[in-house]
Design an enzyme around this catalytic site. Structure first.
Site, PDB file in Angstrom:
ATOM      1  N   GLU A 185      31.815  -1.056  81.180  1.00  0.00           N
ATOM      2  CA  GLU A 185      30.558  -0.868  80.453  1.00  0.00           C
ATOM      3  C   GLU A 185      29.656  -2.091  80.600  1.00  0.00           C
ATOM      4  OE1 GLU A 185      29.144   0.033  75.866  1.00  0.00           O
ATOM      5  OE2 GLU A 185      30.577  -1.557  76.305  1.00  0.00           O
TER       6      GLU A 185
ATOM      7  N   ASP B 182      35.689  -1.792  77.811  1.00  0.00           N
ATOM      8  CA  ASP B 182      34.563  -2.020  76.919  1.00  0.00           C
ATOM      9  C   ASP B 182      33.901  -3.379  77.192  1.00  0.00           C
ATOM     10  OD1 ASP B 182      33.173  -1.104  74.462  1.00  0.00           O
ATOM     11  OD2 ASP B 182      34.024  -2.920  73.608  1.00  0.00           O
TER      12      ASP B 182
END
Length: 648
Positions: free
Chosen positions: A389, A360
């Site tokens: 990400e 993330d």
């Protein structure tokens, strides 16, 4: 990312719960096969166990116990050397460096903590045998299609774990988009047949680690224990079962991890080991009365990672600020935090035999640490996969983070797979904007042309939507034909595709566009009493059933298509509202045709002669209709056509 995070401490050794702090973890040690007396005097030890036979022979153990810094640890186990003991700023921590010789055997041993004028403390630690060698940890790649799931909203397989009285959020309310709904690990495991039959080859559940936050804990991104499965989702055994049963069906389990931050209710926030364990620590007062809202939030200026003109103050404002006020920003420049984070990822890879990690908020932590983190993992597991990400529509930024990039600043990321937000945006624009046919299609044609910038385009992850943005059916204004064209094109690209749960039944957020809680709505049929059941088809509309079957046919063809996995990509500039893309490998050619014309069109095939299809038989993947590639082809209506030379 647009979420929160928290991680898990499940000890295979036992760690007793502190009577004055309910957040101290308790773990159960396995039975002692060699009849050694086990000791569990220490509140917390992380990692809770380790393995022999890893390439990296160094291990750093975090020990948390009242005034443990006054003790002197000792280890006596063949092959294990206690190299160094580090005291923290808090007297309640020690960090112990162990060297594990390559020939060390699996087994249990005691770590003794000698105390002046007090009884010794002891903790039984375990080195396990590895289930398989590093090279056998095979990550996801362009042959896979990943099914993304928000676990709390997919299926409730075990209603007995819906509420846990020891955690701060204690309610279940399916009418509240931001409350917990009760979906869990068992719910995913129960429906692996459905996911596999659709044609998916990997699953990515959003974080499943303990998220002991007072509200909004359902999404999992504010982790409060990096070594514990959230009991409302299940147990460590349930997670391992999910991994093993997925593997039995030929599917990989991808774990969603967060190196950038934790939740403000993380157990260490009330007693931080070092003065620089989290960034802007001095502005955090460590209480539960919202004083953490005084902290400094990140600027979100992610380009400071690449900007050759960026000031140091702007770089620090990006990488050191908290993501939101309830998510402390972890300081990876602290070497103990860095070791802790790397070891935590390796612990989960070994424990659950993972098939990949999704990291993330990739650009938010210290980027030099992220290079080390990814590098350490890929060194240990050379065939593994990590996707990071980076939410940007700028291909320059996406390419910067991919392994093999020739970056001006010399940065080497070691990251195999960034995420392709740029192509996602182009796909939506191409099918959504009210413009001439060719202008719209040129957006995706030129978007794909940007692949010259990427070291390995087929290792990039592409998607129509995810848990942080409106669903693709919403983004395309409820147009089913455009949605089919977008999905089929995406699945034909040289990429690793990811599809969000419910896309196959046209789930949407028309009522609350872009609302995160509503985007992550319950999958119909995942709860007893649901009137609609997408797993069985009961109650679905004809349009939903058609989309489900449509994706199933494409995905199951793609599963065995070497041309799509590894083939050469050739596309032709859009003309007259038609865009044609080919994927070619040896004797298999896949043809993807997009027609934005509302009426019948005659497509002259001579333009594509370099592909060498003249006179060859081709089959429509969706309808099964076969014909010979000749001089022209009639496109009867707006939509897409997917053809293959592989007839069986």
């Amino acid at each position: 990312m647009k979420k929160l995070s928290s991680i898990f401490i499940f000890s295979l050794l036992s760690l007793t719960m502190s009577c004055n702090d309910k957040k101290e973890a308790q773990s159960v040690a396995p039975k002692n096969n060699n009849l050694m007396e086990e000791h569990n005097d220490i509140n917390r030890v992380e990692p809770p166990n380790w393995w022999v036979g890893l390439k990296n022979t160094e291990l750093q153990i975090l020990v948390k116990h009242p005034n443990i810094s006054e003790a002197t640890p000792e280890v006596s186990y063949q092959g294990v050397t206690l190299k160094e003991v580090h005291k923290a700023d808090s007297p309640n921590y020690l960090f112990i460096d162990l060297h594990i010789a390559p020939d060390t055997k699996a087994g249990k041993f005691n770590i003794t903590f000698k105390q002046d004028n007090k009884a010794d403390l002891m903790h039984t630690y375990e080195f396990k045998s590895r289930k398989k060698p590093s090279e056998d940890y095979i990550g996801f790649n362009s042959s896979d299609v990943i099914y993304l799931i928000t676990p709390d909203r997919f299926a409730n397989g075990n209603t007995s774990n819906d509420i846990n009285e020891n955690l701060l959020e204690k309610t279940i309310d399916r009418s509240d988009d931001y409350a917990r709904h009760g979906g869990d690990i068992k719910g995913i495991t129960n429906h692996l047949d459905y996911i596999s039959d659709l044609g998916f080859t990997a699953i990515w559940p959003c974080p499943l680690l303990t998220n002991d936050m007072p509200q909004g804990s359902y999404h999992g991104y504010a982790m409060t224990d990096f070594y514990e499965i959230d009991p409302r989702f299940g147990t460590l055994e349930a997670y391992k079962e999910l991994a093993s049963k997925s593997a039995e069906k030929g599917m990989k389990l991808v774990m969603d991890q967060v190196a950038n931050h934790c939740g403000v209710e993380h157990w260490w926030m009330r007693d931080l080991p070092f003065k620089d364990w989290v960034n802007h620590q001095s502005s955090y007062e460590g209480t539960v009365d919202n004083n953490y809202k005084k902290t400094i939030i990140t600027s979100h200026r992610r380009t400071t990672n690449q900007d050759i003109y960026a000031s140091e103050i702007d770089k620090n404002a990006m990488s050191q600020g908290w993501f939101v006020s309830a998510m402390p920003d972890l300081n990876q420049k602290n070497p103990f935090m860095a070791n802790y984070t790397v070891q935590n990822s390796i612990w989960w890879i070994e424990t659950a035999e993972l098939g990949g990690i999704r990291q993330d908020t990739y650009p938010y932590p210290d980027k030099d640490f992220m290079s080390r983190w990814a590098g350490d993992i890929m060194h240990e597991y050379p065939n593994f996969s990590i996707v990071g990400e980076e939410w940007t529509s700028n291909p320059l930024l996406i390419g910067y983070w991919q392994r093999g990039a020739n970056n001006r600043d010399g940065y080497h990321s070691n990251l195999k797979s960034p995420m392709d937000f740029a192509m996602q945006e182009k796909i939506v624009q191409a099918f959504n904007e009210d413009e001439t046919w060719d202008e719209g299609l040129v957006k995706i044609y030129e978007g794909l042309a940007n692949d010259f910038h990427y070291p390995t385009p087929k290792d990039i992850m592409v998607f129509p939507d995810n848990h942080d943005m409106s669903r693709i059916f919403t983004q395309l204004n409820g147009d089913i034909v455009n949605t089919k064209m977008a999905l089929s094109y995406l699945l034909a690209l040289p990429r690793i595709p990811q599809i969000y749960y419910g896309t196959e039944i046209l789930m949407n957020d028309f009522d609350k566009p872009g609302d995160h809680g509503f985007i992550r709505s319950d999958f119909p049929g995942g709860w007893d009493g649901d009137k609609i059941n997408a797993f069985t088809g009961e109650g679905l509309t004809e349009a939903q059933k058609d989309m489900q079957l449509y994706l199933k046919k494409i995905l199951n063809y793609r599963k065995n298509s070497k041309a799509i996995h590894e083939g050469k990509t050739i596309h032709f500039a859009p003309q007259n509202g038609i865009y044609v893309l080919f994927r070619v490998l040896e004797d298999e050619t896949v043809i993807h045709v997009i027609n934005k014309n509302q009426s019948s069109m005659l497509l002259e095939l001579g333009r594509f002669s370099e592909i060498g299809l003249k006179g060859r038989a081709v089959k429509n993947i969706i309808s099964g209709h076969q014909f010979f590639w000749g001089d022209n082809m009639t496109l009867k209506e707006k939509g897409n056509v997917i053809l293959t030379t592989k007839l069986k």
